[in-house]
Every structure is written in C-alpha cells, then in structure tokens.
Design an enzyme around this catalytic site. Structure first.
Site, PDB file in Angstrom:
ATOM      1  N   SER A  93      25.969  68.888  47.675  1.00 47.35           N
ATOM      2  CA  SER A  93      25.015  69.928  48.092  1.00 47.35           C
ATOM      3  C   SER A  93      24.060  70.311  46.961  1.00 47.35           C
ATOM      4  CB  SER A  93      25.765  71.191  48.521  1.00 47.35           C
ATOM      5  OG  SER A  93      26.745  70.890  49.471  1.00 47.35           O
ATOM      6  N   GLY A  94      24.602  70.582  45.784  1.00 45.08           N
ATOM      7  CA  GLY A  94      23.786  71.057  44.675  1.00 45.08           C
ATOM      8  C   GLY A  94      22.934  69.944  44.082  1.00 45.08           C
ATOM      9  N   GLU A 148      25.816  58.854  42.629  1.00 43.86           N
ATOM     10  CA  GLU A 148      26.913  59.355  43.465  1.00 43.86           C
ATOM     11  C   GLU A 148      27.950  58.251  43.546  1.00 43.86           C
ATOM     12  OE1 GLU A 148      28.082  62.156  45.157  1.00 43.86           O
ATOM     13  OE2 GLU A 148      29.684  60.711  45.568  1.00 43.86           O
ATOM     14  N   THR A 168      31.093  66.956  49.160  1.00 49.59           N
ATOM     15  CA  THR A 168      32.225  67.604  49.825  1.00 49.59           C
ATOM     16  C   THR A 168      31.806  68.220  51.157  1.00 49.59           C
ATOM     17  OG1 THR A 168      33.194  68.077  47.678  1.00 49.59           O
ATOM     18  CG2 THR A 168      34.019  69.361  49.545  1.00 49.59           C
ATOM     19  N   CYS A 169      30.715  68.962  51.148  1.00 51.37           N
ATOM     20  CA  CYS A 169      30.328  69.720  52.339  1.00 51.37           C
ATOM     21  C   CYS A 169      30.128  68.809  53.547  1.00 51.37           C
ATOM     22  CB  CYS A 169      29.049  70.503  52.036  1.00 51.37           C
ATOM     23  SG  CYS A 169      28.417  71.372  53.462  1.00 51.37           S
ATOM     24  N   CYS A 189      32.639  71.474  54.859  1.00 49.50           N
ATOM     25  CA  CYS A 189      32.068  72.369  55.878  1.00 49.50           C
ATOM     26  C   CYS A 189      31.776  71.689  57.212  1.00 49.50           C
ATOM     27  CB  CYS A 189      30.748  72.964  55.390  1.00 49.50           C
ATOM     28  SG  CYS A 189      30.549  73.099  53.614  1.00 49.50           S
ATOM     29  N   LYS A 215      34.789  70.048  59.105  1.00 49.47           N
ATOM     30  CA  LYS A 215      35.670  71.186  59.421  1.00 49.47           C
ATOM     31  C   LYS A 215      35.152  71.960  60.628  1.00 49.47           C
ATOM     32  CE  LYS A 215      34.709  74.985  57.844  1.00 49.47           C
ATOM     33  NZ  LYS A 215      34.888  75.675  56.600  1.00 49.47           N
ATOM     34  N   TYR A 228      40.809  80.300  52.478  1.00 52.29           N
ATOM     35  CA  TYR A 228      40.123  80.034  53.743  1.00 52.29           C
ATOM     36  C   TYR A 228      40.355  78.617  54.246  1.00 52.29           C
ATOM     37  CZ  TYR A 228      36.058  77.597  51.681  1.00 52.29           C
ATOM     38  OH  TYR A 228      35.236  76.699  51.048  1.00 52.29           O
ATOM     39  N   ILE A 229      40.540  77.659  53.349  1.00 49.93           N
ATOM     40  CA  ILE A 229      40.746  76.277  53.818  1.00 49.93           C
ATOM     41  C   ILE A 229      42.091  76.174  54.543  1.00 49.93           C
ATOM     42  CG2 ILE A 229      41.076  73.882  53.062  1.00 49.93           C
ATOM     43  CD1 ILE A 229      38.934  74.409  50.915  1.00 49.93           C
ATOM     44  N   GLU A 260      41.732  78.045  57.930  1.00 51.19           N
ATOM     45  CA  GLU A 260      40.894  77.319  58.900  1.00 51.19           C
ATOM     46  C   GLU A 260      41.635  76.112  59.460  1.00 51.19           C
ATOM     47  OE1 GLU A 260      36.443  78.432  57.233  1.00 51.19           O
ATOM     48  OE2 GLU A 260      37.388  76.608  56.510  1.00 51.19           O
ATOM     49  N   ARG A 267      52.166  82.107  48.898  1.00 50.54           N
ATOM     50  CA  ARG A 267      52.933  82.840  47.881  1.00 50.54           C
ATOM     51  C   ARG A 267      52.543  84.321  47.799  1.00 50.54           C
ATOM     52  NH1 ARG A 267      49.955  80.770  42.327  1.00 50.54           N
ATOM     53  NH2 ARG A 267      47.933  81.381  43.065  1.00 50.54           N
ATOM     54  N   ALA A 269      31.683  83.268  55.789  1.00 55.35           N
ATOM     55  CA  ALA A 269      32.485  83.225  57.016  1.00 55.35           C
ATOM     56  C   ALA A 269      33.779  82.478  56.757  1.00 55.35           C
ATOM     57  CB  ALA A 269      31.705  82.522  58.120  1.00 55.35           C
ATOM     58  N   HIS A 325      22.941  95.519  74.155  1.00 53.09           N
ATOM     59  CA  HIS A 325      24.044  95.773  75.072  1.00 53.09           C
ATOM     60  C   HIS A 325      24.039  94.765  76.217  1.00 53.09           C
ATOM     61  CE1 HIS A 325      27.072  98.187  77.067  1.00 53.09           C
ATOM     62  NE2 HIS A 325      26.373  98.073  78.192  1.00 53.09           N
ATOM     63  N   GLU A 345      27.211  95.520  68.928  1.00 48.91           N
ATOM     64  CA  GLU A 345      26.628  96.857  69.063  1.00 48.91           C
ATOM     65  C   GLU A 345      27.537  97.921  68.438  1.00 48.91           C
ATOM     66  OE1 GLU A 345      26.270  98.531  73.167  1.00 48.91           O
ATOM     67  OE2 GLU A 345      27.395  96.769  73.777  1.00 48.91           O
TER      68      GLU A 345
HETATM   69  C1  LIG Z   1      37.697  71.703  53.483  1.00 44.25           C
HETATM   70  C2  LIG Z   1      36.505  72.417  52.919  1.00 44.25           C
HETATM   71  C3  LIG Z   1      35.760  73.238  53.717  1.00 44.25           C
HETATM   72  C4  LIG Z   1      34.658  73.906  53.213  1.00 44.25           C
HETATM   73  N1  LIG Z   1      33.959  74.725  54.043  1.00 44.25           N
HETATM   74  C5  LIG Z   1      32.884  75.392  53.572  1.00 44.25           C
HETATM   75  C6  LIG Z   1      32.129  76.222  54.435  1.00 44.25           C
HETATM   76  O1  LIG Z   1      32.427  76.371  55.620  1.00 44.25           O
HETATM   77  N2  LIG Z   1      31.045  76.860  53.920  1.00 44.25           N
HETATM   78  C7  LIG Z   1      30.675  76.712  52.604  1.00 44.25           C
HETATM   79  O2  LIG Z   1      29.674  77.292  52.191  1.00 44.25           O
HETATM   80  N3  LIG Z   1      31.390  75.931  51.755  1.00 44.25           N
HETATM   81  C8  LIG Z   1      32.476  75.268  52.217  1.00 44.25           C
HETATM   82  N4  LIG Z   1      33.185  74.453  51.372  1.00 44.25           N
HETATM   83  C9  LIG Z   1      32.787  74.376  49.948  1.00 44.25           C
HETATM   84  C10 LIG Z   1      31.600  73.414  49.740  1.00 44.25           C
HETATM   85  O3  LIG Z   1      31.901  72.170  50.309  1.00 44.25           O
HETATM   86  C11 LIG Z   1      31.317  73.268  48.258  1.00 44.25           C
HETATM   87  O4  LIG Z   1      31.141  74.542  47.691  1.00 44.25           O
HETATM   88  C12 LIG Z   1      30.056  72.437  48.000  1.00 44.25           C
HETATM   89  O5  LIG Z   1      30.177  71.161  48.559  1.00 44.25           O
HETATM   90  C13 LIG Z   1      29.792  72.330  46.491  1.00 44.25           C
HETATM   91  O6  LIG Z   1      28.692  71.486  46.266  1.00 44.25           O
HETATM   92  P1  LIG Z   1      28.563  70.709  44.873  1.00 44.25           P
HETATM   93  O7  LIG Z   1      27.235  70.026  44.921  1.00 44.25           O
HETATM   94  O8  LIG Z   1      28.863  71.598  43.757  1.00 44.25           O
HETATM   95  O9  LIG Z   1      29.731  69.621  44.873  1.00 44.25           O
HETATM   96  P2  LIG Z   1      30.155  68.508  45.925  1.00 44.25           P
HETATM   97  O10 LIG Z   1      29.590  68.746  47.267  1.00 44.25           O
HETATM   98  O11 LIG Z   1      31.627  68.383  45.788  1.00 44.25           O
HETATM   99  O12 LIG Z   1      29.452  67.192  45.386  1.00 44.25           O
HETATM  100  C14 LIG Z   1      29.817  66.601  44.158  1.00 44.25           C
HETATM  101  C15 LIG Z   1      29.574  65.103  44.288  1.00 44.25           C
HETATM  102  O13 LIG Z   1      29.655  64.518  42.999  1.00 44.25           O
HETATM  103  C16 LIG Z   1      30.260  63.243  43.116  1.00 44.25           C
HETATM  104  N5  LIG Z   1      30.754  62.867  41.793  1.00 44.25           N
HETATM  105  C17 LIG Z   1      31.789  63.429  41.116  1.00 44.25           C
HETATM  106  N6  LIG Z   1      31.889  62.853  39.904  1.00 44.25           N
HETATM  107  C18 LIG Z   1      30.894  61.916  39.834  1.00 44.25           C
HETATM  108  C19 LIG Z   1      30.470  60.998  38.814  1.00 44.25           C
HETATM  109  N7  LIG Z   1      31.081  60.940  37.618  1.00 44.25           N
HETATM  110  N8  LIG Z   1      29.430  60.186  39.083  1.00 44.25           N
HETATM  111  C20 LIG Z   1      28.789  60.224  40.292  1.00 44.25           C
HETATM  112  N9  LIG Z   1      29.142  61.084  41.261  1.00 44.25           N
HETATM  113  C21 LIG Z   1      30.173  61.918  41.029  1.00 44.25           C
HETATM  114  C22 LIG Z   1      31.339  63.461  44.167  1.00 44.25           C
HETATM  115  O14 LIG Z   1      31.706  62.240  44.782  1.00 44.25           O
HETATM  116  C23 LIG Z   1      30.631  64.410  45.141  1.00 44.25           C
HETATM  117  O15 LIG Z   1      29.983  63.695  46.181  1.00 44.25           O
HETATM  118  C24 LIG Z   1      34.286  73.745  51.849  1.00 44.25           C
HETATM  119  C25 LIG Z   1      35.041  72.903  51.020  1.00 44.25           C
HETATM  120  C26 LIG Z   1      36.133  72.249  51.547  1.00 44.25           C
HETATM  121  C27 LIG Z   1      36.934  71.350  50.648  1.00 44.25           C
END
Ligand SMILES: Cc1cc2nc3c(=O)[nH]c(=O)nc-3n(C[C@H](O)[C@H](O)[C@H](O)COP(=O)(O)OP(=O)(O)OC[C@H]3O[C@@H](n4cnc5c(N)ncnc54)[C@H](O)[C@@H]3O)c2cc1C
Length: 462
Positions: free
Chosen positions: A15-16, A35, A42-43, A48, A51, A180-181, A184, A201, A344, A439, A444
């Site tokens: 995402s970031g 990547e 992850t998202c 997300c 899920k 939350y994970i 959910e 725990r 959420a 309503h 409301e």
């Molecule tokens: C089950 C689950 C449900 C979630 N549900 C929600 C939700 O409903 N709403 C919400 O807001 N957030 C949710 N999240 C959290 C959300 O997914 C993360 O906060 C978000 O993805 C973080 O983004 P990021 O870019 O920091 O990292 P990531 O999305 O984890 O991306 C990091 C990427 O870097 C890559 N990478 C790692 N090391 C290397 C390397 N050395 N070289 C090249 N690539 C590499 C990885 O493969 C990965 O693709 C959830 C997370 C999980 C696990």
C-alpha cells in the site's frame, strides 16, 4: 553530483510503497520499485481485500436465516469453499494487475525481485544478482504474521496468510489472539460453518477499543456459538496421528481442533534487508525508527508503513506515502497526522470507531458525558434475531466536544468514515444535536441523544 540510476528507489510494493512510487514518478523524477512477492502487498493479496470478501461470504449464512421472517425461503442453500477461494484469487489477480499497470503508466521501473541495501546509495536485486543506485531510498517492506516460534508445535498452526488459501475448510478451529485480525477471522470461520473458539491472554477481546463495544461484541459472538476463552494461552500444540491438533493451555485445560490459527501480532520486515550495512536504526521490535517526517537516521533513507510500526492500517501507510512525496518532491514538509483516525473491525456485527474510548478519555479529561444506547436494529425484528446494536458518544463535558464516537452494528464501518469527518473537525455534541436525523436508520441515534447515560465528574461516575 553523483550519477545515480534512479532518483528514488522504493523497496516493497504494498500500500505505502506503490502509492509513494506512483506519486513521486508523477513529479517527473526517475523512480524504481522492487517487490519480492506480489504487487499490492499485504492489503490486496493477504489482508484487507480478501478478508472483506470472506466477510461478505460469511454474512450470507445469517441472511439466509433472516430471510424467512421477510417471507422468503431459500431451499438447499449450500456453501462451496473452493468457489469462494477461486473467485477471491481472480479478484486479487485483477487488482494486482491494476497496481502494476498504474505504476508502469507513470514510468516507474518495476523489479519483481527481493531488494536489499548494499551500500549507502546502492540496492542489490537478489534474484537478478544486479546492483542499482539511487539518490534516495524509501523502505516500505511492511510486516508479516508473528509465527510465535517460541510455542512448541507452532509449525502445525496457520496464520492469516495461510488461512486465505486453505485446501478445505476445517470443521473446527481455535484462533489464538484477541486483536482485530483474530476477531474478524472468528466471524468469518463461524459464518462459514466452522466450530470456532477464540483464545486470548487478555481480559477482554479487542484491547484499546471502547469497553462497551468489546463486551457487547463478546456477548454477541457467544450468542452465535463462538466460544471465547480469555486470560489463557497455548503452552504447546501437538498433532495427533489423525491430523487433529491438541492444544495444551496454561490453565492446564486441553482443547482439540482441526486447525489452530495464530493471530498474535505482526513483525516488521527488516531482517536481512542490509539495514546494518548502512547503519539504519531499528527499535526493539525490529521496526525502523523514523522521525516525524518518516526520515530514518540516515539522511537519504526514509521508511513508511507497517515496517515503522506506527499505526498498522492501509490508509495510514498511504497517507505516510503522500506526506513523504509532499515533503521531498513538492517542497511542502508534511508530517503524517495520527489524530482521530477512524477505523473498522469487520466482525459480525461490525465495529466502526473514531477518537477516544471512554477509558482513554478518562485518562485525559476530568469531566465526561457519556451517551450510549443499545438496541435491536429494525432489520432484526422480523428476522426474530436478538442481536443488539450499540451507539456511543464520549463527550468532554467542559467544552462539549465529541471526543469519541463508537458504533457496533450493521454498517458501522461505513458510519465511522463519516463520523471521522465530524470528530476530526472538532464537532460538539450541540453540532450533532443540530443535525437532522435520517429516519428510519440506526445512525439517527447519534443525533437524537437527549440526556447523558452517565456523567463522569473528576473521574467519578454519577
Ligand atoms: C489479515 C489482515 C487484515 C487486514 N485488514 C485491514 C483492514 O481491514 N483495514 C486496514 O486499513 N488495514 C488492514 N490490514 C493492515 C494492512 O494490510 C497494512 O497496514 C498495510 O498493508 C501496510 O502497508 P505497507 O505498504 O506498509 O506494507 P505491505 O502492504 O505489507 O507491503 C510490503 C511489501 O513489501 C514486500 N517486501 C518485503 N521485503 C521486501 C524486499 N526486501 N524486497 C522487495 N519487496 C519486499 C512484501 O512482499 C510486501 O508486498 C490488514 C492486515 C492483515 C494481515
């Protein structure tokens, strides 16, 4: 000035990282991104998005039960796990392709490879065994599920990552964790017909959320047949000859299940990333330490998202990416803002929340007015479903400002987005009261509270 291959190299296509690479490239600089798994991170791939699709799938079970009261009959309704899994895979494949296309469109160089820091301005692409250089480096490698390696028998357990791709659904599952994970996935598995237990725990699930929501969700989960055991943990997991798992608890009890899922936190992806080669500092959990602008201790290296362990949410990682680009490439130094982040929990019923819980507000404000209402939403009446909804406002009695708004019930996640605007703008209880009700809705209730349910003065409840 040194001649680099790229102006910016982003490590991690989640995402970031994707947002930062795309927005930085739009300013005309030369950007690359690596990547090592699948673009979307992850998202999109294992968080997300899949899920939420699974939550929708799980909700049909109650919809089929409820429809009879509305005159419908659905005979022979049946669930097929492989169909859901395959359709989910198709959708995330589509999203992954869209992410790649969005990057390519603005000229970002894509490397499908694991990248590690090799020197102050050099990055090694491990599979291609190639080195590239960049003026600036952004680390956005995210995190991964904690596999709880200290637990004897952890290798028999799933984490959220594997739970998305099971060959078949287990008949029973124990989920260790109360975040939350865990919550959910408990709702998902239960909705799909799996006998589900949460083992946690702490004293109550969903630490840091408002206690009224936590207690009501706990009660509603138990009404649905989800067993919740708090103040206990696994001490070992053993696999039986028939493949079933036996979990021994600290209390001495033993639980048997087809599967055990560990949802006990996430670990930042900083191992073997070459951070020590260039001296990037990490904290005790391995998270990269950054300043208010996401800059590491090394001037030209920055980090955003879960790898910095600030607030593990997709919109937060994206916001940090936007702030990074504004600071470096638009000449507008911008700090990420973590105040009043709405969020959420896609439990069933779901949670939507923004601002301070009652307990947090109590620590910071002397006088509070609490407005809370628990009721059965209208849809549940003809359905003969007893499930209740909770709507709650935490108000600073001195300034009349709404400090927190909390909802448990259908549509709560969607409500949180809009409540977030009001709370972020500093809305007062009087502003809520001055807003006309819609309503008939459950929302409301938020604008029709008359008297406080409780007045708390100087920390004392009246
Ligand atoms: C089950 C689950 C449900 C979630 N549900 C929600 C939700 O409903 N709403 C919400 O807001 N957030 C949710 N999240 C959290 C959300 O997914 C993360 O906060 C978000 O993805 C973080 O983004 P990021 O870019 O920091 O990292 P990531 O999305 O984890 O991306 C990091 C990427 O870097 C890559 N990478 C790692 N090391 C290397 C390397 N050395 N070289 C090249 N690539 C590499 C990885 O493969 C990965 O693709 C959830 C997370 C999980 C696990």
């Amino acid at each position: 000035m040194a001649d680099f291959d790229f102006d910016l190299f982003v490590i991690g296509g989640g995402s970031g990282g994707v947002r930062a690479a795309r927005k930085a490239a739009e300013t005309g600089i030369r950007v690359a991104i690596a990547e090592d798994d699948r673009f979307g991170g992850t998202c999109v791939i294992r968080g997300c998005v899949p899920k939420k699709l699974f939550v929708y799938a799980a909700q049909f079970a109650e919809a089929f039960e409820d429809c009879a009261g509305y005159g419908w009959s659905v005979d022979g309704a049946a669930f097929d796990w492989p169909t859901l899994r395959t359709n989910k895979d198709t959708e995330i494949g589509r999203l992954e392709a869209a992410y790649r296309a969005g990057l390519a469109r603005v000229g970002v160089a894509l490397f499908q490879d694991r990248a590690v820091l090799d020197g102050p301005h050099t990055i090694r692409l491990l599979n291609q065994d190639r080195q590239v250089s960049a003026e600036r480096i952004l680390i956005a490698t995210g995190g991964r599920a904690n596999r709880h390696r200290a637990l004897n028998g952890h290798e028999h357990c799933l984490t959220s990552k594997e739970a998305f791709d099971l060959d078949r659904l287990p008949q029973s599952i124990v989920i260790e964790g109360g975040g939350y994970i865990a919550v959910e996935f408990a709702g998902i598995f239960n909705g799909l017909g799996v006998d589900t237990t949460i083992l946690y725990r702490g004293r109550e699930i969903l630490q840091r959320f408002d206690m009224d929501l936590r207690r009501l969700l706990h009660a509603e989960y138990e009404n649905k047949g989800i067993a919740i055991r708090c103040r206990d943990i696994f001490t070992r997991i053993d696999k039986q000859p028939d493949g079933r798992l036996t979990g021994t608890l600290a209390s001495g009890d033993v639980i048997e299940a087809d599967a055990v899922m560990l949802a006990v936190g996430r670990i930042p992806n900083t191992e073997n990333l070459g951070l020590e080669t260039v001296g990037v500092e990490t904290g005790p959990t391995g998270a990269i330490i950054v300043d208010d602008y996401s800059q590491t201790n090394i001037d030209h290296i920055w980090a955003i998202g879960d790898v910095t362990d600030r607030m593990q949410l997709t919109p937060v990682a994206i916001h940090e990416a936007m702030c990074f680009v504004a600071t470096l490439y638009h000449g507008r130094p911008t700090r990420p803002d973590y105040e009043n982040v709405p969020t959420a929990v896609f439990s069933q019923p779901e949670i939507g929340t923004v601002g301070l819980s009652e307990d947090e507000a109590l620590r910071r404000f002397a006088n509070l007015d609490i407005y809370a209402s628990a009721f059965r939403p209208m849809k549940n009446t003809l359905a003969h479903r007893s499930e209740r909804m909770l709507v709650k406002l935490v108000v600073d009695a001195d300034s009349d400002r709404v400090l927190g708004a909390h909802v448990l019930g259908p549509g709560a996640g969607e409500m949180a987005q809009l409540l977030g605007i009001a709370v972020k703008m500093g809305a007062s209880k009087a502003d809520f009261d001055a807003t006309m009700a819609v309503h008939p809705t459950a929302a409301e209730e938020l604008v029709t509270f008359a008297e406080p349910t409780r007045r708390i003065r100087g920390g004392e409840t009246r």
